[in-house]
Design a protein around this motif. Structure first.
Motif, PDB file in Angstrom:
ATOM      1  N   THR A 109       0.839  -1.199   0.000  1.00 47.43           N
ATOM      2  CA  THR A 109       0.000   0.000   0.000  1.00 47.43           C
ATOM      3  C   THR A 109       0.876   1.251   0.000  1.00 47.43           C
ATOM      4  O   THR A 109       2.063   1.204   0.356  1.00 47.43           O
ATOM      5  CB  THR A 109      -0.917   0.056   1.230  1.00 47.43           C
ATOM      6  N   GLY A 110       0.258   2.391  -0.339  1.00 43.04           N
ATOM      7  CA  GLY A 110       0.979   3.645  -0.308  1.00 43.04           C
ATOM      8  C   GLY A 110       1.478   3.996   1.077  1.00 43.04           C
ATOM      9  O   GLY A 110       2.599   4.482   1.244  1.00 43.04           O
ATOM     10  N   ALA A 111       0.646   3.767   2.089  1.00 45.91           N
ATOM     11  CA  ALA A 111       1.062   4.063   3.462  1.00 45.91           C
ATOM     12  C   ALA A 111       2.278   3.237   3.859  1.00 45.91           C
ATOM     13  O   ALA A 111       3.212   3.738   4.500  1.00 45.91           O
ATOM     14  CB  ALA A 111      -0.099   3.808   4.424  1.00 45.91           C
ATOM     15  N   GLU A 112       2.294   1.973   3.480  1.00 42.61           N
ATOM     16  CA  GLU A 112       3.457   1.130   3.765  1.00 42.61           C
ATOM     17  C   GLU A 112       4.709   1.659   3.075  1.00 42.61           C
ATOM     18  O   GLU A 112       5.811   1.617   3.640  1.00 42.61           O
ATOM     19  CB  GLU A 112       3.202  -0.299   3.292  1.00 42.61           C
ATOM     20  N   ALA A 113       4.540   2.141   1.846  1.00 41.95           N
ATOM     21  CA  ALA A 113       5.687   2.692   1.122  1.00 41.95           C
ATOM     22  C   ALA A 113       6.254   3.894   1.874  1.00 41.95           C
ATOM     23  O   ALA A 113       7.476   4.025   2.040  1.00 41.95           O
ATOM     24  CB  ALA A 113       5.275   3.089  -0.294  1.00 41.95           C
ATOM     25  N   THR A 264       8.259   7.405  -3.221  1.00 42.88           N
ATOM     26  CA  THR A 264       7.235   6.412  -2.917  1.00 42.88           C
ATOM     27  C   THR A 264       6.278   6.325  -4.097  1.00 42.88           C
ATOM     28  O   THR A 264       5.906   7.343  -4.688  1.00 42.88           O
ATOM     29  CB  THR A 264       6.465   6.762  -1.636  1.00 42.88           C
ATOM     30  N   MET A 265       5.893   5.106  -4.441  1.00 42.55           N
ATOM     31  CA  MET A 265       5.052   4.847  -5.608  1.00 42.55           C
ATOM     32  C   MET A 265       3.968   3.847  -5.217  1.00 42.55           C
ATOM     33  O   MET A 265       4.215   2.909  -4.455  1.00 42.55           O
ATOM     34  CB  MET A 265       5.878   4.247  -6.745  1.00 42.55           C
ATOM     35  N   ALA A 266       2.780   4.029  -5.769  1.00 39.66           N
ATOM     36  CA  ALA A 266       1.686   3.075  -5.553  1.00 39.66           C
ATOM     37  C   ALA A 266       0.597   3.374  -6.576  1.00 39.66           C
ATOM     38  O   ALA A 266       0.900   3.682  -7.721  1.00 39.66           O
ATOM     39  CB  ALA A 266       1.175   3.153  -4.116  1.00 39.66           C
ATOM     40  N   LYS A 267      -0.661   3.284  -6.171  1.00 39.85           N
ATOM     41  CA  LYS A 267      -1.828   3.602  -6.993  1.00 39.85           C
ATOM     42  C   LYS A 267      -1.691   3.129  -8.438  1.00 39.85           C
ATOM     43  O   LYS A 267      -1.979   1.985  -8.741  1.00 39.85           O
ATOM     44  CB  LYS A 267      -2.154   5.088  -6.891  1.00 39.85           C
ATOM     45  N   GLY A 268      -1.232   3.999  -9.356  1.00 38.65           N
ATOM     46  CA  GLY A 268      -1.226   3.647 -10.773  1.00 38.65           C
ATOM     47  C   GLY A 268      -0.217   2.602 -11.192  1.00 38.65           C
ATOM     48  O   GLY A 268      -0.129   2.254 -12.363  1.00 38.65           O
ATOM     49  N   ILE A 269       0.526   2.062 -10.249  1.00 37.75           N
ATOM     50  CA  ILE A 269       1.630   1.161 -10.576  1.00 37.75           C
ATOM     51  C   ILE A 269       1.178  -0.181 -11.159  1.00 37.75           C
ATOM     52  O   ILE A 269       1.869  -0.761 -11.991  1.00 37.75           O
ATOM     53  CB  ILE A 269       2.509   0.925  -9.322  1.00 37.75           C
ATOM     54  N   ALA A 270       0.014  -0.680 -10.761  1.00 36.92           N
ATOM     55  CA  ALA A 270      -0.321  -2.068 -11.110  1.00 36.92           C
ATOM     56  C   ALA A 270      -1.754  -2.258 -11.594  1.00 36.92           C
ATOM     57  O   ALA A 270      -2.301  -3.358 -11.504  1.00 36.92           O
ATOM     58  CB  ALA A 270      -0.055  -2.995  -9.915  1.00 36.92           C
ATOM     59  N   GLY A 271      -2.371  -1.220 -12.111  1.00 36.12           N
ATOM     60  CA  GLY A 271      -3.670  -1.375 -12.752  1.00 36.12           C
ATOM     61  C   GLY A 271      -4.782  -1.886 -11.860  1.00 36.12           C
ATOM     62  O   GLY A 271      -5.734  -2.506 -12.343  1.00 36.12           O
ATOM     63  N   GLY A 272      -4.688  -1.635 -10.563  1.00 36.50           N
ATOM     64  CA  GLY A 272      -5.753  -2.048  -9.659  1.00 36.50           C
ATOM     65  C   GLY A 272      -5.380  -3.186  -8.738  1.00 36.50           C
ATOM     66  O   GLY A 272      -6.158  -3.534  -7.836  1.00 36.50           O
ATOM     67  N   PRO A 274      -3.013  -4.751  -5.694  1.00 42.85           N
ATOM     68  CA  PRO A 274      -2.310  -4.126  -4.567  1.00 42.85           C
ATOM     69  C   PRO A 274      -0.789  -4.267  -4.697  1.00 42.85           C
ATOM     70  O   PRO A 274      -0.250  -5.373  -4.660  1.00 42.85           O
ATOM     71  CB  PRO A 274      -2.831  -4.906  -3.352  1.00 42.85           C
ATOM     72  N   LEU A 275      -0.141  -3.122  -4.823  1.00 40.22           N
ATOM     73  CA  LEU A 275       1.319  -3.102  -4.932  1.00 40.22           C
ATOM     74  C   LEU A 275       1.799  -1.677  -4.709  1.00 40.22           C
ATOM     75  O   LEU A 275       1.156  -0.718  -5.148  1.00 40.22           O
ATOM     76  CB  LEU A 275       1.775  -3.582  -6.322  1.00 40.22           C
ATOM     77  N   SER A 276       2.908  -1.534  -4.026  1.00 39.50           N
ATOM     78  CA  SER A 276       3.557  -0.234  -3.892  1.00 39.50           C
ATOM     79  C   SER A 276       5.056  -0.454  -3.847  1.00 39.50           C
ATOM     80  O   SER A 276       5.535  -1.589  -3.681  1.00 39.50           O
ATOM     81  CB  SER A 276       3.075   0.499  -2.634  1.00 39.50           C
ATOM     82  N   ALA A 277       5.794   0.631  -4.014  1.00 36.07           N
ATOM     83  CA  ALA A 277       7.248   0.516  -4.079  1.00 36.07           C
ATOM     84  C   ALA A 277       7.904   1.728  -3.451  1.00 36.07           C
ATOM     85  O   ALA A 277       7.336   2.826  -3.413  1.00 36.07           O
ATOM     86  CB  ALA A 277       7.707   0.367  -5.530  1.00 36.07           C
TER      87      ALA A 277
END
Length: 425
Positions: A109-113, A264-272, A274-277
């Protein structure tokens, strides 16, 4: 099962704090359109809060996920990793702005990132303090709520929050906060609250998301970069909502020509999916000891496979250019409305397809019209248009269409928005 039936069932079993904007239960979605349990069609100008930049159920993303399902769904990356995570990390460190060698890590998630970006900054610098900005939004965990500069609904009733967090005004000319004001406030923090040698990181959204879609001036970001370099402070750029072609660049900081220490990256990264970086300079990213980063579901092979497909779609369909074109199209509609309703629309602003309109009373930017904003969003949902609100004054409508949305769908949605606004005003 109807929308109303499902809402009653939800109210009975899901915590009130996890509310929903509208009683619309989606049965299927395709590109920029949704269909609910009652069979009603919606134009989606929210994209799952900037998540499905490549549109709902993009064929290439779905195909990649289906193929991955037949291979492996989970082993835990920190136990027995997999090729998809390595390939995705290779792509992310390549596209991250700046020439310094970089490394990546994955969470869900974004918060985790953001949490992990703070951990990495502290591990590298040996310092503890973090500086954030008014109006910033970084997540709903305890640390990220402490960083977030918006009380309702995110922080109310949840304190206390972690200490050693300090806040600055975000430069916002519309509301009377100049770059000089923000930089002066930073120098005052150094004089009155925390010495630079104890600050691990400054975290900033290049374009504030929940805060109202305000863009940090290029010169301010450049000044912040210089100041951080002078004091050995890590510059963390939160691109969770602004990343992956949303603003017309892969990342919004590209407009400023700066290199973050950590992103920090999330949201648009994986097309829906759950993934963040977290992506940062390699030396900094390696400061954490083995086992200090990660999580059970961190870097899911399903999410990584989806993200690899998203990267291909962004390049093949030229979604950065599409974001610019969509932004110009929507802003054209909104500027026409601003000319028609100058007493109600204080500003139209955008960076690519990150678009906002701010509502006011009597043409006065200091008199936010949260009531009209709320009514617009609610009426739009009833009429088949998904809109999101934002802003610390709750008076901003944000537009986040899929970057693959057909232009005729954009026009249809904007006409519906215009009609609703005319009726309410």
């Amino acid at each position: 099962m109807s929308n109303s039936d499902l809402q009653q069932r939800k109210d009975a079993v899901i915590a009130r704090g996890m509310g929903n904007m509208a009683p619309i239960y989606v049965e299927r979605a395709l590109n920029a359109e949704l269909w609910d349990a009652d069979g009603k069609r919606y134009i989606d100008f929210g994209a799952g809060i900037a998540v499905v930049n490549t549109g709902h159920c993009h064929p290439k993303v779905i195909a990649a996920v289906k193929a991955q399902l037949d291979k492996v769904t989970h082993t835990c990356m920190t136990v027995t990793p997999y090729r998809e995570a390595v390939e995705l990390a290779e792509k992310l460190v390549k596209i991250a702005p700046g020439s310094t060698p970089k490394k990546a890590m994955f969470v869900s998630t974004g918060a985790e990132a953001v949490e992990n970006a703070v951990k990495i900054a502290r591990a590298y610098t040996g310092r503890s303090a973090i500086i954030a900005f008014d109006g910033g939004f970084h997540g709903r965990t305890n640390m990220t709520m402490g960083l977030t500069g918006k009380v309702v609904p995110y922080k109310a009733g949840f304190g206390p929050f972690p200490n050693d967090i300090y806040r600055l005004p975000y430069p916002n000319a519309l509301h009377g906060v100049s770059e000089e004001d923000a930089l002066h406030a930073l120098q005052m923090r150094f004089k009155t609250d925390v010495e630079p040698g104890r600050v691990a990181a400054i975290i900033i959204e290049p374009v504030q998301g929940e805060g109202g879609f305000y863009r940090a001036p290029v010169s301010f970001l450049q000044s912040l970069r210089k100041l951080c370099s002078e004091h050995g402070i890590m510059l963390i750029c939160d691109e969770i909502q602004s990343g992956f072609a949303r603003t017309g660049k892969m990342f919004a900081i590209e407009y400023a020509g700066i290199e973050a220490d950590i992103m920090t990256m999330a949201k648009g990264i994986a097309g829906g999916f759950p993934l963040s970086a977290v992506v940062g300079k390699a030396e900094i990213m390696d400061a954490a000891n083995p086992g200090g980063l990660g999580g059970t579901y961190a870097g899911s092979p399903i999410g990584c496979a989806a993200a690899l497909a998203v990267m291909d779609v962004i390049e093949e369909e030229q979604l950065c250019q599409r974001a610019v074109a969509i932004g110009e199209q929507m802003v054209g509609h909104l500027n026409t409305l601003k000319a028609k309703y100058p007493q109600r629309i204080g500003e139209v602003r955008n960076l690519g397809a990150m678009i906002a309109v701010e509502f006011v009373q009597d043409g006065n930017i200091d008199k936010p019209d949260a009531e009209l904003t709320k009514k617009l969003s609610a009426e739009a949902a009833k009429r088949g248009l998904i809109l999101l609100t934002c802003g610390i004054r709750a008076n901003v409508i944000r537009f986040l269409p899929a970057l693959t949305a057909p232009f005729e769908i954009i026009d249809e949605g904007m006409q519906l928005f215009s009609d609703i606004l005319a009726e309410l005003v």
